[in-house]
Design an enzyme around this catalytic site. Structure first.
Site, PDB file in Angstrom:
ATOM      1  N   ASP A  64      -1.167   6.666   3.960  1.00  0.00           N
ATOM      2  CA  ASP A  64      -2.082   7.309   3.010  1.00  0.00           C
ATOM      3  C   ASP A  64      -3.461   6.691   3.190  1.00  0.00           C
ATOM      4  OD1 ASP A  64      -1.492   4.854   1.750  1.00  0.00           O
ATOM      5  OD2 ASP A  64      -1.676   5.707  -0.246  1.00  0.00           O
ATOM      6  N   TYR A  66      -7.112   4.764   2.974  1.00  0.00           N
ATOM      7  CA  TYR A  66      -7.605   3.504   2.414  1.00  0.00           C
ATOM      8  C   TYR A  66      -8.049   3.752   0.972  1.00  0.00           C
ATOM      9  CZ  TYR A  66      -7.970   1.727   7.239  1.00  0.00           C
ATOM     10  OH  TYR A  66      -7.707   1.310   8.530  1.00  0.00           O
ATOM     11  N   PHE A  77      -6.538   5.267   9.642  1.00  0.00           N
ATOM     12  CA  PHE A  77      -6.991   3.989  10.226  1.00  0.00           C
ATOM     13  C   PHE A  77      -8.510   3.872  10.370  1.00  0.00           C
ATOM     14  CE2 PHE A  77      -2.571   4.304  11.785  1.00  0.00           C
ATOM     15  CZ  PHE A  77      -2.068   3.144  11.226  1.00  0.00           C
ATOM     16  N   HIS A 186       4.131  -1.509  12.682  1.00  0.00           N
ATOM     17  CA  HIS A 186       2.812  -1.187  12.134  1.00  0.00           C
ATOM     18  C   HIS A 186       1.802  -2.276  12.521  1.00  0.00           C
ATOM     19  CE1 HIS A 186      -0.286  -0.217   9.147  1.00  0.00           C
ATOM     20  NE2 HIS A 186       0.267   0.978   9.110  1.00  0.00           N
TER      21      HIS A 186
END
Length: 224
Positions: A64, A66, A77, A186
């Site tokens: 989701d 930031y 990202f 991740h």
């Protein structure tokens, strides 16, 4: 919410007619009216705006947006140019440097990737300020699953980069034998040392694209 107006509109038009989307749209409008929500409403669909379906070569799947002020702008990202580079992206840049020798840039604005065919899609497209995952389960997942199905249906070489368990949970939808799936932990500081570093996703992606005669991605983000 800004409208989608390129070839994604045709691919996703049935979703806009479904009851879940009417509920989602209503909920998102209410959230923007009553809370501080990111990204800005006009940026919600930027991943689709910047990377038309016909141009998708690579999918990077995030979770989701930031949730701090001025960070999110609709690409997973990525952050706006004037914002500090978040820890996960710091690690992505480290791996990019180690993998391809790319210089680490002074910002985290990744639109250059998106404009080359890297669909930078979060599975949830909005979030309340300072509340990670606060819009999980309101309907976005169903919508972004439809987008992934549309990519899966494309009859050409495409690479999926799945970092972390939530992204890897989508693997069962990705059934096209012409496509390549790359999985790794991740890039967050909590998990990057468990196999994200050294996974070489960028060189593997470009090797696959070149093998099939597709122009590779120029992953170097230039300083601003």
């Amino acid at each position: 919410m800004g409208a989608i107006n390129n070839d994604w509109l045709e691919a996703l038009k049935e979703e806009f007619k479904k009851p879940y989307y009417a509920k989602l749209h209503k909920k998102v409008l209410e959230e923007y009216q009553t809370n501080l929500v990111f990204p800005p409403a006009d940026d919600i669909f930027n991943a689709f705006h910047l990377t038309p379906l016909k141009d998708v070569k690579v999918v990077i799947l995030g979770q989701d947006p930031y949730h701090n002020v001025n960070q999110a702008h609709g690409l997973c990202f990525s952050v706006k140019p004037e914002v500090d580079i978040p820890p996960s992206l710091v690690n992505i840049y480290k791996e990019l440097h180690d993998d391809l020798g790319c210089e680490i840039p002074n910002h985290g604005y990744l639109t250059k990737w998106a404009k080359q065919g890297v669909l930078m899609l979060n599975t949830v497209l909005t979030v309340r300020a300072h509340q990670a995952n606060s819009h999980r389960g309101i309907g976005w997942e169903e919508f972004t699953d439809a987008a992934l199905r549309a990519v899966n249906a494309q009859d050409r070489p495409i690479v999926y980069i799945l970092w972390g368990k939530p992204a890897q949970a989508k693997k069962t939808m990705l059934t096209n034998p012409k496509h390549l799936i790359l999985e790794a932990p991740h890039p967050s500081p909590l998990s990057a040392y468990r196999g994200f570093f050294g996974s070489k996703p960028f060189s593997k992606t470009n090797a696959f694209l070149k093998e099939y005669g597709v122009e590779p991605i120029d992953w170097q983000i230039d300083n601003q």
